[in-house]
Enzyme design. Structure first.
Site, PDB file in Angstrom:
ATOM      1  CE  LYS A   1       5.362   3.628   1.047  1.00  0.00           C
ATOM      2  NZ  LYS A   1       6.481   2.729   0.750  1.00  0.00           N
TER       3      LYS A   1
ATOM      4  CG  PHE B   1      12.689   1.136  -0.368  1.00  0.00           C
ATOM      5  CD1 PHE B   1      13.786   1.601   0.332  1.00  0.00           C
ATOM      6  CD2 PHE B   1      11.440   1.178   0.253  1.00  0.00           C
ATOM      7  CE1 PHE B   1      13.664   2.102   1.622  1.00  0.00           C
ATOM      8  CE2 PHE B   1      11.314   1.672   1.551  1.00  0.00           C
ATOM      9  CZ  PHE B   1      12.418   2.134   2.222  1.00  0.00           C
TER      10      PHE B   1
ATOM     11  CG  ASP C   1       7.799  -4.659  -1.559  1.00  0.00           C
ATOM     12  OD1 ASP C   1       6.679  -4.164  -1.353  1.00  0.00           O
ATOM     13  OD2 ASP C   1       8.838  -4.250  -1.017  1.00  0.00           O
TER      14      ASP C   1
HETATM   15  C1  LIG Z   1       7.477   1.972   1.577  1.00  0.00           C
HETATM   16  C2  LIG Z   1       7.880   0.639   1.086  1.00  0.00           C
HETATM   17  C3  LIG Z   1       8.254  -0.389   1.984  1.00  0.00           C
HETATM   18  C4  LIG Z   1       8.378  -0.166   3.476  1.00  0.00           C
HETATM   19  O1  LIG Z   1       7.176   0.197   4.069  1.00  0.00           O
HETATM   20  P1  LIG Z   1       7.208   0.832   5.565  1.00  0.00           P
HETATM   21  O2  LIG Z   1       5.757   0.935   5.905  1.00  0.00           O
HETATM   22  O3  LIG Z   1       7.901   2.143   5.462  1.00  0.00           O
HETATM   23  O4  LIG Z   1       7.945  -0.114   6.421  1.00  0.00           O
HETATM   24  C5  LIG Z   1       8.543  -1.630   1.464  1.00  0.00           C
HETATM   25  N1  LIG Z   1       8.475  -1.855   0.132  1.00  0.00           N
HETATM   26  C6  LIG Z   1       8.137  -0.898  -0.746  1.00  0.00           C
HETATM   27  C7  LIG Z   1       8.062  -1.231  -2.196  1.00  0.00           C
HETATM   28  C8  LIG Z   1       7.849   0.381  -0.312  1.00  0.00           C
HETATM   29  O5  LIG Z   1       7.547   1.343  -1.177  1.00  0.00           O
END
Ligand SMILES: *Cc1c(COP(=O)(O)O)cnc(C)c1O
Length: 394
Positions: free
Chosen positions: A243, A129, A214
């Site tokens: 986050k 994700f 990521d």
């Molecule tokens: C939450 C998340 C995103 C996206 O972050 P947003 O602030 O919602 O755009 C991207 N990568 C990972 C691994 C995430 O958990």
């Protein structure tokens, strides 16, 4: 009639009034132990005094100037992140998806700038994700998020998570980069073993591809190190963080080595709000706390206790929860009962959890969680499991 708020979320029936530390209070007065932490965002809990002070002090000075001018807080936070990580340079964003967009653009630009414009493909993994923009849903390739939104952005090659042969075959002389979450969050809390991270680093180096991590969810102290990949003793070329980085204030960052960032010259990328003075003040305050002596070791200690307590619940209720997985305070309960039933029962018992793929309920407390709160959370989870068991027997 459609709700005034676009109905893209199936919301829990809790109207939040205020928060303090690991606790959230609803408008009906009910108090919840918040082990969802806004999906791993409230790294220092709610209303942390140091963060509140930083934000309110900055609010009286200047909120916004745009990136047309120098922003001292931005320069300070970038320098501190460079000092604390593999990176040489940082681009600030407002979200994780934007940090990933920057990472994707930077990798392609790096290759074209280096004279390899044919290297424009990016390898990603199933179950990953990376956000909800068109590029990031295209990158993850999960039908749940792409369905109906085509045409998607081309250029992504999706490899099955854990399939080493497929990965080796997928990284070619057309590959710009490989994108990986060191611990998949939304995908069901699936850690990538350290030897696989090291193998991937070697593969990328051998084939001339950049490595992008990521760490939007698994980074920022959640595994007991500032970033999860540090446990493997290797580093990416580019990394997205978000986050936990703002502790609840919208903030993300794309970190990179000088070489990987070489194509990103003046005018090549931008953001109106990215690196805004309010966000920078909070970002610095989060880092003050997280880099203070003893903070990260305490996260590991709390994680050990939480895991042990959760394993105890699993052994008492194997018909409801099959097992615990994850790293640090990024834990997943692999459910035997439907995860939505476990999450609803936990909520009724005053404990907030977050769902994930593979029938997992995520346990993501604020990193400041105390031993007493861990024990209370486990007790509430046990009460929830008892309720799920009874409902199944009825
Ligand atoms: C939450 C998340 C995103 C996206 O972050 P947003 O602030 O919602 O755009 C991207 N990568 C990972 C691994 C995430 O958990």
């Amino acid at each position: 009639m459609i709700d005034a708020v676009l109905p893209t979320y199936a919301r829990q029936p809790i109207e939040v009034a205020r928060g303090e530390g690991c606790w959230l209070e609803a408008t009906d007065g009910r108090r919840y132990l918040d082990f969802g932490a806004g999906i791993a965002v409230n790294s220092l809990g709610h209303a942390h005094p140091h963060l509140v002070k930083a934000l309110t002090e900055q609010a009286g000075k200047v909120w916004h100037t745009s990136n047309l001018y120098r922003i001292p807080g931005q320069e300070r936070l970038a320098e501190r992140l460079v000092e604390a990580t593999f990176a040489d340079t940082v681009f600030f964003t407002n979200s994780g998806a934007e940090a990933m967009e920057c990472a994707i653009k930077m990798a392609r630009k790096f290759q074209s700038f280096a004279g390899n414009p044919e290297r424009d493909r990016i390898v990603t993994f199933t179950g990953s994700f990376h956000g909800r923009t068109l590029a990031t849903i295209s990158a993850a390739g999960n039908a749940k998020y792409t369905d109906g939104f085509g045409p998607l952005l081309p250029g992504f090659d999706h490899v099955a998570f854990g399939d080493h042969d497929a990965l080796t075959a997928a990284v070619t002389n057309e590959t710009a980069a490989v994108i990986l979450e060191p611990v998949q969050g939304e995908g069901g809390v699936r850690p990538v073993p350290p030897q696989c991270l090291r193998g991937l680093r070697e593969l990328c180096d051998a084939r001339g591809a950049l490595l992008i991590f990521d760490e939007v969810q698994c980074g920022y102290g959640r595994t007991g190190r500032l970033f999860a990949h540090e446990w493997a003793g290797i580093a990416p070329d580019i990394m997205a963080a978000a986050k936990g980085i703002g502790g609840g204030f919208p903030l993300g960052a794309c970190l990179a080595t000088e070489a990987a960032a070489s194509g990103m010259t003046a005018g090549s990328h931008g953001s109106t709000y990215g690196g805004n003075p309010l966000a920078m003040a909070v970002g610095e305050a989060v880092l003050d706390v997280m880099l203070a002596e003893g903070f990260l070791p305490r996260v590991s200690e709390a994680a050990g206790r939480l895991r042990q307590r959760l394993e105890g619940v699993v052994s008492a209720y194997p018909d409801v929860i099959e097992g615990v997985r994850g790293e640090g305070l990024l834990l997943g309960l692999k459910c035997a009962a439907p995860n939505v039933a476990v999450i609803a029962a936990a909520r009724d018992a005053g404990l907030l959890l977050v769902g994930a793929a593979e029938n997992v309920a995520r346990v993501l407390p604020p990193l400041i969680v105390s031993d007493a709160e861990i024990d209370e959370g486990a007790a509430r989870l046990e009460a929830a499991c008892e309720a799920v068991r009874r409902a199944a027997a009825a």
